[in-house]
Design a protein around this motif. Structure first.
Motif, mmCIF file in Angstrom:
data_model
loop_
_atom_site.group_PDB
_atom_site.id
_atom_site.type_symbol
_atom_site.label_atom_id
_atom_site.label_comp_id
_atom_site.label_asym_id
_atom_site.label_seq_id
_atom_site.Cartn_x
_atom_site.Cartn_y
_atom_site.Cartn_z
ATOM 1 N N ARG A 1 38.563 39.726 49.322
ATOM 2 C CA ARG A 1 37.830 40.251 50.219
ATOM 3 C C ARG A 1 38.275 41.100 51.237
ATOM 4 O O ARG A 1 37.489 41.810 51.739
ATOM 5 N N PRO B 1 31.621 40.389 51.363
ATOM 6 C CA PRO B 1 32.293 38.996 51.315
ATOM 7 C C PRO B 1 33.478 38.656 52.364
ATOM 8 O O PRO B 1 33.868 37.801 52.590
ATOM 9 N N TRP C 1 27.949 37.774 45.548
ATOM 10 C CA TRP C 1 28.973 37.013 45.462
ATOM 11 C C TRP C 1 28.792 35.611 46.252
ATOM 12 O O TRP C 1 27.776 35.514 46.791
ATOM 13 N N LEU D 1 36.507 32.841 46.088
ATOM 14 C CA LEU D 1 35.481 33.678 45.877
ATOM 15 C C LEU D 1 34.849 34.172 44.423
ATOM 16 O O LEU D 1 35.737 33.960 43.762
#
Length: 378
Positions: free
Chosen positions: A294, A307, A321, A334
């Motif tokens: 991220r 993200p 994402w 993620l």
């Protein structure tokens, strides 16, 4: 050379082999208590036993490098206290001339936010062409290599990483071991476990050393071979990291490269055309890997919403994402899907509906395996 200390000021001391015996233990204790830096170098057994803050699995290193004199360097910096952010950063290396080297890093997480996205986090995924395989045996870890073919230049080199989720506070320890051996081949199933045992044994010692209280695995008797780019199979019937991901006629997606399903901090599913030509790549990130991924986007200007800012969304022309909450206060997982064919069809004419469907299936399966909540998807 005199030893220098001060509040929040690193200290460094070069020592001879004889001096190592006198100061190493005291330096390690001081580093842990104050968050300062300790560094030593030497070539005797005690230097190896006390390397990496005393957490290095010295016996496993001796097994890997053989009964030879080794040059040992080590540093310990920061603390692994009760606060939200940790600063623990430990490194050590043992080199046996004519045999090879073992390089170890131990990093506490979560790091201060500014330290993520800088490229310093060992990824344990050193190449794009091979997929890392899970260590298994109850460990959250992977084994990766640049090339897993016998006789290729990367043979005899591998990276093993183990992530320890600590018992409280959402903290973790990431242990990464890079091994390079002359005359060894990862193609030999008897060799691969030795590349991994240094990581798992060091993880056990680190768990005790810093009071992590993580759930540990069992001894590693065998581990798979990282998956090469030509080792694709039909996507229909996939049972590993590509399980439940659908095919796509428009995008010509019908094959996959995958690894076994296991508790691992990094998972990859590579989707391809009938001849294995790449189309899309699905990635799952957990723990410090998720935080680092991220943070990479916060450093890329012009991306718009990323993200780092929303639980799910779209990136550029051909990428999405998703995210999922995980237990124990761990960072949000993620999940990414990206076109993987350079300037090919998937990138030039993206099938956005398929990308969302494939990402949702991949993220849901992975999140369930890790005990995380149902993912937020685009």
């Amino acid at each position: 050379m005199a030893l220098m200390t001060g509040p929040r000021s690193p200290f460094t001391q070069l020592v001879t082999r004889r001096q190592v015996r006198g100061i190493t233990a005291a330096a390690i204790v001081l580093a842990v208590l104050t968050g300062l830096v300790a560094w030593f170098a030497g070539s005797d057994d005690r230097a190896l036993d006390e390397a990496c803050g005393g957490a290095l699995a010295a016996d496993e290193v001796r097994t890997v490098l053989g009964d030879r004199e080794m040059d040992v360097t080590s540093s310990a910096q920061g603390t692994f206290g009760d606060g939200r952010d940790t600063s623990l950063a430990v490194r050590c290396e043992a080199i046996a001339e004519g045999r090879g080297r073992v390089r170890v890093t131990i990093a506490g997480a979560p790091r201060p936010r500014a330290e993520y996205g800088t490229g310093e986090l060992p990824t344990a995924v050193p190449a794009h062409d091979t997929l890392p395989v899970p260590i298994g045996h109850g460990w959250s870890g992977v084994l990766a290599t640049d090339n897993a073919r016998q006789g290729d230049p990367g043979d005899g080199k591998a990276t093993a990483a183990v992530l320890l989720d600590c018992a409280r506070g959402g903290r973790s320890l990431l242990i990464t071991v890079e091994t390079a051996l002359g005359g060894a081949t990862l193609d030999d199933p008897a060799t691969r476990p030795s590349f991994v045992r240094t990581a798992t044994a060091t993880a056990q010692r680190a768990d005790d050393r810093w009071g992590c209280g993580a759930r540990l695995g069992t001894p590693v008797r065998g581990v798979g071979l990282p998956v090469n780019k030509d080792e694709y199979e039909p996507l229909l019937g996939a049972t590993g990291t590509c399980a439940a991901v659908p095919t796509a006629a428009r995008s010509a997606v019908s094959t996959a490269r995958e690894t076994a399903r296991a508790r691992a901090p990094r998972e990859i599913c590579a989707l391809g055309a009938r001849d294995g030509a790449p189309r899309y790549r699905l990635d799952a990130y957990y723990g410090p890997y998720a935080e680092d991924a991220r943070a990479q986007y916060t450093r890329n200007d012009g991306e718009g919403v990323t993200p780092a800012e929303k639980p799910a969304g779209r990136l550029g022309q051909s990428a999405y994402w998703a995210g999922a909450d995980c237990p124990g206060g761990a960072p949000r997982a993620l999940y990414l899907i990206r076109a993987d064919d350079a300037d090919g069809e998937a990138r030039a004419r993206p099938d956005l509906g398929y990308e969302r469907t494939a990402l949702s299936a991949f993220a849901a399966r992975s999140a369930e395996d890790h005990g995380c909540a149902a993912p937020d998807t685009p």
